[in-house]
Scaffold this motif. Structure first.
Motif, PDB file in Angstrom:
ATOM      1  N   GLU A 188       0.835  -1.240  -0.215  1.00  0.00           N
ATOM      2  CA  GLU A 188       0.002   0.054   0.185  1.00  0.00           C
ATOM      3  C   GLU A 188       1.028   1.086   0.049  1.00  0.00           C
ATOM      4  O   GLU A 188       1.997   1.217   0.506  1.00  0.00           O
ATOM      5  CB  GLU A 188      -0.985  -0.070   1.274  1.00  0.00           C
ATOM      6  CG  GLU A 188      -2.015   0.902   1.294  1.00  0.00           C
ATOM      7  CD  GLU A 188      -2.960   1.064   0.063  1.00  0.00           C
ATOM      8  OE1 GLU A 188      -3.096   1.956  -0.720  1.00  0.00           O
ATOM      9  OE2 GLU A 188      -3.495  -0.238  -0.267  1.00  0.00           O
ATOM     10  N   TYR A 189       0.565   2.207  -0.761  1.00  0.00           N
ATOM     11  CA  TYR A 189       1.063   3.608  -0.613  1.00  0.00           C
ATOM     12  C   TYR A 189       0.820   4.192   0.370  1.00  0.00           C
ATOM     13  O   TYR A 189       0.055   3.982   1.245  1.00  0.00           O
ATOM     14  CB  TYR A 189       1.022   4.235  -1.904  1.00  0.00           C
ATOM     15  CG  TYR A 189      -0.574   4.838  -2.260  1.00  0.00           C
ATOM     16  CD1 TYR A 189      -0.868   5.940  -1.773  1.00  0.00           C
ATOM     17  CD2 TYR A 189      -1.584   3.849  -2.767  1.00  0.00           C
ATOM     18  CE1 TYR A 189      -2.219   6.584  -1.895  1.00  0.00           C
ATOM     19  CE2 TYR A 189      -2.738   4.267  -2.930  1.00  0.00           C
ATOM     20  CZ  TYR A 189      -3.318   5.617  -2.491  1.00  0.00           C
ATOM     21  OH  TYR A 189      -4.484   5.920  -2.543  1.00  0.00           O
ATOM     22  N   ASP A 190       1.766   5.312   0.685  1.00  0.00           N
ATOM     23  CA  ASP A 190       1.458   6.209   1.784  1.00  0.00           C
ATOM     24  C   ASP A 190       1.556   7.811   1.370  1.00  0.00           C
ATOM     25  O   ASP A 190       1.640   7.818   0.111  1.00  0.00           O
ATOM     26  CB  ASP A 190       2.230   5.977   3.170  1.00  0.00           C
ATOM     27  CG  ASP A 190       3.889   6.187   2.875  1.00  0.00           C
ATOM     28  OD1 ASP A 190       4.048   7.179   1.845  1.00  0.00           O
ATOM     29  OD2 ASP A 190       4.623   5.495   3.353  1.00  0.00           O
ATOM     30  N   ALA A 191       1.425   8.615   2.067  1.00  0.00           N
ATOM     31  CA  ALA A 191       1.353  10.049   1.623  1.00  0.00           C
ATOM     32  C   ALA A 191       2.652  10.468   1.185  1.00  0.00           C
ATOM     33  O   ALA A 191       2.554  11.255   0.207  1.00  0.00           O
ATOM     34  CB  ALA A 191       0.834  11.050   3.026  1.00  0.00           C
ATOM     35  N   SER A 192       3.723   9.718   1.505  1.00  0.00           N
ATOM     36  CA  SER A 192       4.941  10.362   1.046  1.00  0.00           C
ATOM     37  C   SER A 192       5.166   9.799  -0.252  1.00  0.00           C
ATOM     38  O   SER A 192       6.085  10.492  -1.336  1.00  0.00           O
ATOM     39  CB  SER A 192       6.001   9.788   1.904  1.00  0.00           C
ATOM     40  OG  SER A 192       6.203   8.281   1.932  1.00  0.00           O
ATOM     41  N   ASP A 193       4.669   8.715  -0.874  1.00  0.00           N
ATOM     42  CA  ASP A 193       4.500   8.297  -2.180  1.00  0.00           C
ATOM     43  C   ASP A 193       3.899   9.161  -3.032  1.00  0.00           C
ATOM     44  O   ASP A 193       4.129   9.649  -4.207  1.00  0.00           O
ATOM     45  CB  ASP A 193       4.160   6.763  -2.295  1.00  0.00           C
ATOM     46  CG  ASP A 193       4.753   5.796  -1.446  1.00  0.00           C
ATOM     47  OD1 ASP A 193       6.087   6.043  -1.549  1.00  0.00           O
ATOM     48  OD2 ASP A 193       4.240   4.990  -0.802  1.00  0.00           O
ATOM     49  N   LEU A 194       2.680   9.814  -2.413  1.00  0.00           N
ATOM     50  CA  LEU A 194       1.970  10.676  -3.096  1.00  0.00           C
ATOM     51  C   LEU A 194       2.722  11.948  -3.591  1.00  0.00           C
ATOM     52  O   LEU A 194       2.530  12.491  -4.533  1.00  0.00           O
ATOM     53  CB  LEU A 194       0.340  11.204  -2.539  1.00  0.00           C
ATOM     54  CG  LEU A 194      -0.722  10.334  -2.673  1.00  0.00           C
ATOM     55  CD1 LEU A 194      -1.847  10.516  -1.552  1.00  0.00           C
ATOM     56  CD2 LEU A 194      -1.194  10.180  -3.899  1.00  0.00           C
ATOM     57  N   GLN A 211      -1.339  16.173   1.062  1.00  0.00           N
ATOM     58  CA  GLN A 211      -2.252  15.879   2.267  1.00  0.00           C
ATOM     59  C   GLN A 211      -3.708  15.890   1.816  1.00  0.00           C
ATOM     60  O   GLN A 211      -4.656  14.797   2.454  1.00  0.00           O
ATOM     61  CB  GLN A 211      -1.911  16.868   3.457  1.00  0.00           C
ATOM     62  CG  GLN A 211      -0.672  16.659   3.779  1.00  0.00           C
ATOM     63  CD  GLN A 211      -0.407  15.332   4.334  1.00  0.00           C
ATOM     64  OE1 GLN A 211      -0.966  14.717   5.181  1.00  0.00           O
ATOM     65  NE2 GLN A 211       0.789  14.688   4.072  1.00  0.00           N
ATOM     66  N   TYR A 212      -4.183  16.931   1.106  1.00  0.00           N
ATOM     67  CA  TYR A 212      -5.389  16.808   0.636  1.00  0.00           C
ATOM     68  C   TYR A 212      -5.745  15.407  -0.334  1.00  0.00           C
ATOM     69  O   TYR A 212      -6.870  14.876   0.138  1.00  0.00           O
ATOM     70  CB  TYR A 212      -6.060  17.852  -0.258  1.00  0.00           C
ATOM     71  CG  TYR A 212      -6.933  17.755  -1.000  1.00  0.00           C
ATOM     72  CD1 TYR A 212      -8.361  18.038  -0.661  1.00  0.00           C
ATOM     73  CD2 TYR A 212      -6.996  17.503  -2.290  1.00  0.00           C
ATOM     74  CE1 TYR A 212      -9.265  18.298  -1.477  1.00  0.00           C
ATOM     75  CE2 TYR A 212      -7.968  17.319  -3.104  1.00  0.00           C
ATOM     76  CZ  TYR A 212      -9.317  17.868  -2.737  1.00  0.00           C
ATOM     77  OH  TYR A 212     -10.450  17.586  -3.440  1.00  0.00           O
ATOM     78  N   LEU A 213      -4.965  15.159  -1.303  1.00  0.00           N
ATOM     79  CA  LEU A 213      -5.024  13.849  -1.926  1.00  0.00           C
ATOM     80  C   LEU A 213      -5.222  12.518  -1.108  1.00  0.00           C
ATOM     81  O   LEU A 213      -5.982  11.918  -1.082  1.00  0.00           O
ATOM     82  CB  LEU A 213      -3.943  13.811  -2.926  1.00  0.00           C
ATOM     83  CG  LEU A 213      -4.043  14.657  -4.093  1.00  0.00           C
ATOM     84  CD1 LEU A 213      -2.898  14.677  -5.082  1.00  0.00           C
ATOM     85  CD2 LEU A 213      -5.258  14.742  -4.830  1.00  0.00           C
ATOM     86  N   TRP A 214      -4.202  12.674  -0.171  1.00  0.00           N
ATOM     87  CA  TRP A 214      -4.133  11.521   0.868  1.00  0.00           C
ATOM     88  C   TRP A 214      -5.534  11.524   1.434  1.00  0.00           C
ATOM     89  O   TRP A 214      -6.242  10.127   1.612  1.00  0.00           O
ATOM     90  CB  TRP A 214      -2.966  11.683   1.996  1.00  0.00           C
ATOM     91  CG  TRP A 214      -3.227  10.701   2.956  1.00  0.00           C
ATOM     92  CD1 TRP A 214      -3.280  10.682   4.348  1.00  0.00           C
ATOM     93  CD2 TRP A 214      -2.622   9.235   2.653  1.00  0.00           C
ATOM     94  NE1 TRP A 214      -3.188   9.482   4.889  1.00  0.00           N
ATOM     95  CE2 TRP A 214      -2.694   8.508   3.882  1.00  0.00           C
ATOM     96  CE3 TRP A 214      -2.046   8.457   1.575  1.00  0.00           C
ATOM     97  CZ2 TRP A 214      -2.526   7.212   4.174  1.00  0.00           C
ATOM     98  CZ3 TRP A 214      -1.992   7.206   1.645  1.00  0.00           C
ATOM     99  CH2 TRP A 214      -1.775   6.599   2.991  1.00  0.00           C
ATOM    100  N   ARG A 215      -6.013  12.311   2.174  1.00  0.00           N
ATOM    101  CA  ARG A 215      -7.513  12.272   2.834  1.00  0.00           C
ATOM    102  C   ARG A 215      -8.532  11.998   1.786  1.00  0.00           C
ATOM    103  O   ARG A 215      -9.294  11.099   2.352  1.00  0.00           O
ATOM    104  CB  ARG A 215      -7.839  13.795   3.403  1.00  0.00           C
ATOM    105  CG  ARG A 215      -6.912  13.978   4.762  1.00  0.00           C
ATOM    106  CD  ARG A 215      -7.445  15.167   5.238  1.00  0.00           C
ATOM    107  NE  ARG A 215      -7.615  16.455   4.470  1.00  0.00           N
ATOM    108  CZ  ARG A 215      -6.491  17.392   4.319  1.00  0.00           C
ATOM    109  NH1 ARG A 215      -5.543  17.103   4.940  1.00  0.00           N
ATOM    110  NH2 ARG A 215      -6.789  18.449   3.375  1.00  0.00           N
ATOM    111  N   GLU A 216      -8.695  12.358   0.719  1.00  0.00           N
ATOM    112  CA  GLU A 216      -9.659  12.157  -0.370  1.00  0.00           C
ATOM    113  C   GLU A 216      -9.279  10.789  -0.714  1.00  0.00           C
ATOM    114  O   GLU A 216     -10.627  10.039  -0.868  1.00  0.00           O
ATOM    115  CB  GLU A 216      -9.420  13.166  -1.436  1.00  0.00           C
ATOM    116  CG  GLU A 216     -10.117  14.609  -1.291  1.00  0.00           C
ATOM    117  CD  GLU A 216     -11.273  14.581  -0.644  1.00  0.00           C
ATOM    118  OE1 GLU A 216     -12.278  13.875  -1.158  1.00  0.00           O
ATOM    119  OE2 GLU A 216     -11.759  15.427   0.147  1.00  0.00           O
ATOM    120  N   LEU A 217      -8.290  10.137  -0.886  1.00  0.00           N
ATOM    121  CA  LEU A 217      -7.961   8.805  -1.695  1.00  0.00           C
ATOM    122  C   LEU A 217      -8.252   7.692  -0.659  1.00  0.00           C
ATOM    123  O   LEU A 217      -8.599   6.691  -1.073  1.00  0.00           O
ATOM    124  CB  LEU A 217      -6.673   8.658  -2.359  1.00  0.00           C
ATOM    125  CG  LEU A 217      -6.377   9.709  -3.653  1.00  0.00           C
ATOM    126  CD1 LEU A 217      -4.830   9.318  -3.788  1.00  0.00           C
ATOM    127  CD2 LEU A 217      -7.294   9.450  -4.614  1.00  0.00           C
TER     128      LEU A 217
END
Length: 94
Positions: A20-26, A82-88
């Motif tokens: 699984e990816y994480d926020a740092s990958d985004l 951070q926005y994308l992480w929350r939305e995804l």
């Protein structure tokens, strides 16, 4: 190809298909270039994502799936990790 993409780090999990990816990958994906919409990012992940030194095939696949779901839900694309992480990672009922 950016310098970050060009240098691959040996990671025993790099071949992992379920990782699984994480926020740092985004954040790493967002640094590749200036993205304007979901379609650009999804297309790049499908064609170039596996070559990015920070992403495993599983992370790419999971990121694409989450982005496609967000696009279908009508989530606005913003190049903010951070926005994308929350939305995804938002759980959609049903």
């Amino acid at each position: 190809m950016s310098e970050e993409e060009n240098i691959r780090i040996h990671d025993p999990a790099s071949g992992a298909t379920q990782k699984e990816y994480d926020a740092s990958d985004l954040e790493s994906v967002l640094r590749v270039r200036e993205w304007r919409n979901w379609d650009e990012v999804i297309q790049w992940l499908r064609t170039e994502g596996d070559n990015h030194r920070r992403l495993t095939p599983g992370e790419v696949r999971n990121m694409v799936a989450d982005m496609e779901r967000a696009r279908q839900r009508g989530v606005q694309f913003k190049p903010d990790a951070q926005y994308l992480w929350r939305e995804l990672k938002q759980t959609v009922p049903g």
